[in-house]
Write a protein that holds these residues in place. Structure first.
Motif, PDB file in Angstrom:
ATOM      1  N   ARG A  20     -11.852  -8.437-125.466  1.00  0.00           N
ATOM      2  CA  ARG A  20     -11.936  -8.005-124.066  1.00  0.00           C
ATOM      3  C   ARG A  20     -12.285  -6.521-124.006  1.00  0.00           C
ATOM      4  NH1 ARG A  20      -7.941 -12.096-123.673  1.00  0.00           N
ATOM      5  NH2 ARG A  20      -8.447 -13.514-122.022  1.00  0.00           N
ATOM      6  N   GLU A  21     -13.538  -6.252-124.203  1.00  0.00           N
ATOM      7  CA  GLU A  21     -14.001  -4.875-124.145  1.00  0.00           C
ATOM      8  C   GLU A  21     -15.353  -4.864-123.446  1.00  0.00           C
ATOM      9  OE1 GLU A  21     -13.747  -1.041-127.086  1.00  0.00           O
ATOM     10  OE2 GLU A  21     -14.632  -2.848-127.855  1.00  0.00           O
ATOM     11  N   GLU A  22     -16.033  -3.769-123.466  1.00  0.00           N
ATOM     12  CA  GLU A  22     -17.295  -3.633-122.755  1.00  0.00           C
ATOM     13  C   GLU A  22     -18.342  -4.635-123.245  1.00  0.00           C
ATOM     14  OE1 GLU A  22     -19.477   0.082-124.119  1.00  0.00           O
ATOM     15  OE2 GLU A  22     -17.422   0.384-124.780  1.00  0.00           O
ATOM     16  N   PRO A  23     -19.273  -5.005-122.376  1.00  0.00           N
ATOM     17  CA  PRO A  23     -20.235  -6.058-122.717  1.00  0.00           C
ATOM     18  C   PRO A  23     -21.372  -5.616-123.636  1.00  0.00           C
ATOM     19  CG  PRO A  23     -20.605  -5.307-120.476  1.00  0.00           C
ATOM     20  CD  PRO A  23     -19.353  -4.634-120.959  1.00  0.00           C
ATOM     21  N   ARG A  24     -21.639  -4.315-123.754  1.00  0.00           N
ATOM     22  CA  ARG A  24     -22.730  -3.868-124.625  1.00  0.00           C
ATOM     23  C   ARG A  24     -22.381  -4.185-126.083  1.00  0.00           C
ATOM     24  NH1 ARG A  24     -24.936   2.353-125.201  1.00  0.00           N
ATOM     25  NH2 ARG A  24     -26.491   1.913-126.801  1.00  0.00           N
ATOM     26  N   PHE A  63     -19.892   1.462-133.511  1.00  0.00           N
ATOM     27  CA  PHE A  63     -21.344   1.545-133.576  1.00  0.00           C
ATOM     28  C   PHE A  63     -21.964   0.613-132.541  1.00  0.00           C
ATOM     29  CE2 PHE A  63     -20.059   2.917-137.760  1.00  0.00           C
ATOM     30  CZ  PHE A  63     -20.940   3.938-138.045  1.00  0.00           C
ATOM     31  N   TRP A  64     -22.927   1.137-131.803  1.00  0.00           N
ATOM     32  CA  TRP A  64     -23.757   0.295-130.958  1.00  0.00           C
ATOM     33  C   TRP A  64     -24.664  -0.497-131.881  1.00  0.00           C
ATOM     34  CZ3 TRP A  64     -21.370   0.350-126.710  1.00  0.00           C
ATOM     35  CH2 TRP A  64     -20.911   1.511-126.111  1.00  0.00           C
ATOM     36  N   ILE A  65     -24.966  -1.713-131.507  1.00  0.00           N
ATOM     37  CA  ILE A  65     -25.813  -2.571-132.336  1.00  0.00           C
ATOM     38  C   ILE A  65     -27.237  -2.629-131.795  1.00  0.00           C
ATOM     39  CG2 ILE A  65     -26.120  -4.932-133.220  1.00  0.00           C
ATOM     40  CD1 ILE A  65     -23.737  -3.320-134.401  1.00  0.00           C
ATOM     41  N   GLN A  66     -27.373  -2.605-130.488  1.00  0.00           N
ATOM     42  CA  GLN A  66     -28.698  -2.709-129.887  1.00  0.00           C
ATOM     43  C   GLN A  66     -28.922  -1.575-128.911  1.00  0.00           C
ATOM     44  OE1 GLN A  66     -28.656  -6.686-128.265  1.00  0.00           O
ATOM     45  NE2 GLN A  66     -29.296  -7.558-130.206  1.00  0.00           N
ATOM     46  N   ALA A  81     -22.276 -13.330-134.987  1.00  0.00           N
ATOM     47  CA  ALA A  81     -20.850 -13.464-134.680  1.00  0.00           C
ATOM     48  C   ALA A  81     -20.575 -13.096-133.221  1.00  0.00           C
ATOM     49  CB  ALA A  81     -20.023 -12.586-135.612  1.00  0.00           C
ATOM     50  N   TRP A  82     -21.233 -12.054-132.721  1.00  0.00           N
ATOM     51  CA  TRP A  82     -21.068 -11.628-131.320  1.00  0.00           C
ATOM     52  C   TRP A  82     -21.467 -12.788-130.389  1.00  0.00           C
ATOM     53  CZ3 TRP A  82     -19.507  -6.948-129.073  1.00  0.00           C
ATOM     54  CH2 TRP A  82     -19.733  -6.845-127.703  1.00  0.00           C
ATOM     55  N   ARG A  83     -22.628 -13.367-130.643  1.00  0.00           N
ATOM     56  CA  ARG A  83     -23.125 -14.455-129.780  1.00  0.00           C
ATOM     57  C   ARG A  83     -22.240 -15.691-129.865  1.00  0.00           C
ATOM     58  NH1 ARG A  83     -29.388 -13.077-131.023  1.00  0.00           N
ATOM     59  NH2 ARG A  83     -29.569 -11.432-129.464  1.00  0.00           N
ATOM     60  N   GLN A  84     -21.723 -15.961-131.043  1.00  0.00           N
ATOM     61  CA  GLN A  84     -20.806 -17.097-131.196  1.00  0.00           C
ATOM     62  C   GLN A  84     -19.519 -16.856-130.423  1.00  0.00           C
ATOM     63  OE1 GLN A  84     -21.228 -19.976-132.403  1.00  0.00           O
ATOM     64  NE2 GLN A  84     -22.821 -19.877-133.922  1.00  0.00           N
ATOM     65  N   HIS A  85     -19.019 -15.623-130.472  1.00  0.00           N
ATOM     66  CA  HIS A  85     -17.740 -15.307-129.850  1.00  0.00           C
ATOM     67  C   HIS A  85     -17.859 -15.126-128.325  1.00  0.00           C
ATOM     68  CE1 HIS A  85     -13.577 -13.999-129.930  1.00  0.00           C
ATOM     69  NE2 HIS A  85     -13.903 -13.024-129.121  1.00  0.00           N
ATOM     70  N   PHE A  86     -18.901 -14.422-127.905  1.00  0.00           N
ATOM     71  CA  PHE A  86     -19.017 -14.099-126.479  1.00  0.00           C
ATOM     72  C   PHE A  86     -20.027 -14.984-125.743  1.00  0.00           C
ATOM     73  CE2 PHE A  86     -17.641 -10.042-128.403  1.00  0.00           C
ATOM     74  CZ  PHE A  86     -16.494  -9.846-127.672  1.00  0.00           C
TER      75      PHE A  86
END
Length: 79
Positions: A18-22, A36-39, A72-77
């Motif tokens: 539960r944190e920012e969407p970026r 670290f930002w990823i994109q 992993a991000w896409r799987q989780h969110f």
């Protein structure tokens, strides 16, 4: 909840549920943490306690595992 994405030596890469969407990843190390930002590109967002050498190693690890982090991000969110 903070799922671990990758562990490399003393570095643990994870994100909070539960944190920012970026898209980003947190890196924990015994001496401190970084985010670290990823994109659009891997970039340091903030850090505490890590030396320049540890930050460089953390960024290298994030860059090496960026596809795994994105998956992993896409799987989780979703998305």
């Amino acid at each position: 909840m903070a799922p671990t994405v990758v562990r490399v030596g003393s570095y643990r890469l994870f994100f909070f549920s539960r944190e920012e969407p970026r898209m980003h990843v947190h890196v924990a190390h015994p001496h401190g943490e970084a985010k670290f930002w990823i994109q659009p590109d891997v970039a340091l967002a903030c850090h505490t306690g890590l030396s320049e050498r540890e930050l460089a190693e953390a960024q290298r690890i994030v860059t090496m595992h960026v596809q795994e982090i994105v998956h992993a991000w896409r799987q989780h969110f979703g998305g």
